[in-house]
Design a protein around this motif. Structure first.
Motif, PDB file in Angstrom:
ATOM      1  N   TYR A  85       0.853  -1.182   0.000  1.00 13.66           N
ATOM      2  CA  TYR A  85       0.000   0.000   0.000  1.00 13.66           C
ATOM      3  C   TYR A  85       0.895   1.240   0.000  1.00 13.66           C
ATOM      4  O   TYR A  85       1.794   1.361   0.834  1.00 13.66           O
ATOM      5  CB  TYR A  85      -0.916   0.022   1.229  1.00 13.66           C
ATOM      6  N   GLY A  87       1.025   5.303   0.407  1.00 13.85           N
ATOM      7  CA  GLY A  87       0.276   6.429   0.965  1.00 13.85           C
ATOM      8  C   GLY A  87       1.137   7.678   1.008  1.00 13.85           C
ATOM      9  O   GLY A  87       2.339   7.635   0.756  1.00 13.85           O
ATOM     10  N   ARG A 107       0.035  10.977  10.287  1.00 10.27           N
ATOM     11  CA  ARG A 107      -0.460   9.886   9.443  1.00 10.27           C
ATOM     12  C   ARG A 107      -0.189   8.535  10.095  1.00 10.27           C
ATOM     13  O   ARG A 107      -1.055   7.664  10.143  1.00 10.27           O
ATOM     14  CB  ARG A 107       0.227   9.957   8.068  1.00 10.27           C
ATOM     15  N   TYR A 164      -2.478   5.115  12.065  1.00 10.22           N
ATOM     16  CA  TYR A 164      -2.389   3.657  11.897  1.00 10.22           C
ATOM     17  C   TYR A 164      -2.297   2.957  13.248  1.00 10.22           C
ATOM     18  O   TYR A 164      -2.869   1.887  13.445  1.00 10.22           O
ATOM     19  CB  TYR A 164      -1.175   3.296  11.038  1.00 10.22           C
ATOM     20  N   HIS A 186      -5.938   0.644  10.479  1.00  8.91           N
ATOM     21  CA  HIS A 186      -6.071   0.775   9.020  1.00  8.91           C
ATOM     22  C   HIS A 186      -5.858   2.192   8.503  1.00  8.91           C
ATOM     23  O   HIS A 186      -5.744   2.403   7.291  1.00  8.91           O
ATOM     24  CB  HIS A 186      -7.445   0.287   8.573  1.00  8.91           C
ATOM     25  N   ASN A 190      -8.081   3.695   5.458  1.00 12.32           N
ATOM     26  CA  ASN A 190      -7.979   3.235   4.069  1.00 12.32           C
ATOM     27  C   ASN A 190      -8.980   2.122   3.788  1.00 12.32           C
ATOM     28  O   ASN A 190      -9.094   1.165   4.557  1.00 12.32           O
ATOM     29  CB  ASN A 190      -6.556   2.740   3.784  1.00 12.32           C
ATOM     30  N   ASN A 208      -4.131  -0.514  -2.692  1.00 10.36           N
ATOM     31  CA  ASN A 208      -4.618   0.808  -3.082  1.00 10.36           C
ATOM     32  C   ASN A 208      -5.889   0.695  -3.911  1.00 10.36           C
ATOM     33  O   ASN A 208      -5.929  -0.023  -4.920  1.00 10.36           O
ATOM     34  CB  ASN A 208      -3.553   1.566  -3.885  1.00 10.36           C
TER      35      ASN A 208
END
Length: 262
Positions: free
Chosen positions: A184, A186, A197, A201, A206, A209, A260
């Motif tokens: 993934y 980001g 950010r 998580y 998650h 996302n 993604n």
């Protein structure tokens, strides 16, 4: 030997030095990055051969950079048994708390016999190379060296040197699922940038996302690795970050084969 003698080891103790260096399972091990301890504990307690037979203690190290070895701890060997179903020996090991002050701080020279990963303690001493002033993960290692498991990220996210480094940089980052290879990509460019950010998580698992929300928190905690693809100054225009994020998605094919969604 002088650093650990008589507490509780003595001349009558049956002891081995043990050095763990598995390129397949612990690629991220270094003097900067402390491993997933629970994974390492399982790895140590399960052996194909009865290497800890009749021992009182083992002195464990993590191998990196040739002969360099980072002290993990001293473990009392309570018992061992053979698991016929798994075809392996399993040991009950207890870490001795007396040596916590040296844990992940003491670096030794393992010696010439690198392939000999377990050696009898009384046969030879080990040269001390360095003693870190603090545990390695307390100090931010540099953006290019970041390769953290979820548990490692949880540990460092509130450390001052990490907070300062992460909150002042915009970035494109990568999350890798080590169980299936899916990735993934980001980006981080808002308030507190990369720090904010990655804190998301840790809080939610998650990070909001869509594809990752389908996974359980336990799965994410056990299988996700975090690293940085690109780092940018805080003054960099946000569109530059978004363009690089899109470029990495196309390059790594994370929309087709990864997590993604767009």
């Amino acid at each position: 030997m002088k650093l650990i003698e008589n507490s509780p080891l003595d001349e009558n103790s049956r002891v081995k030095y043990v050095r763990h260096k598995d390129k397949k399972r612990f690629l991220e091990l270094s003097e900067h990055i402390v491993p997933n301890i629970s994974e390492l504990e399982d790895y140590q307690s399960e052996q194909r051969k009865d290497v800890f037979k009749n021992l009182d203690y083992i002195i464990s190290f993590i191998g990196f950079e040739g002969r360099k070895s980072l002290f993990w701890g001293v473990f009392k060997v309570h018992s061992g048994r053979y698991n016929l179903e798994k075809d392996q020996y399993e040991y009950d090991l207890e870490e001795m708390p007396q040596f916590n002050a040296l844990k992940f701080r003491l670096v030794i020279d393992w010696g010439d016999a690198e392939r000999s990963w377990h050696q009898h303690y009384h046969n030879a001493d080990k040269k001390v190379i360095e003693l870190y002033s603090d545990q390695p993960m307390e100090k931010f290692p540099g953006y290019e060296h970041i390769h953290l498991s979820w548990n490692q990220l949880k540990y460092v996210i509130d450390k001052e040197s990490w907070k300062i480094a992460l909150q002042n940089q915009k970035a494109v980052y990568l999350i890798t699922d080590i169980s299936n290879g899916k990735m993934y990509v980001g980006s981080a460019y808002g308030e507190n940038m990369l720090l904010n950010r990655w804190q998301n998580y840790i809080k939610s698992g998650h990070g909001g996302n869509i594809q990752l929300e389908k996974l359980s928190r336990e799965y994410i905690e056990n299988n996700f690795k975090f690293s940085i693809l690109d780092i940018f100054k805080s003054t960099t225009d946000d569109q530059v970050i978004l363009n690089r994020e899109s470029w990495w998605k196309n390059t790594l094919l994370t929309r087709t084969f990864g997590y993604n969604a767009n």
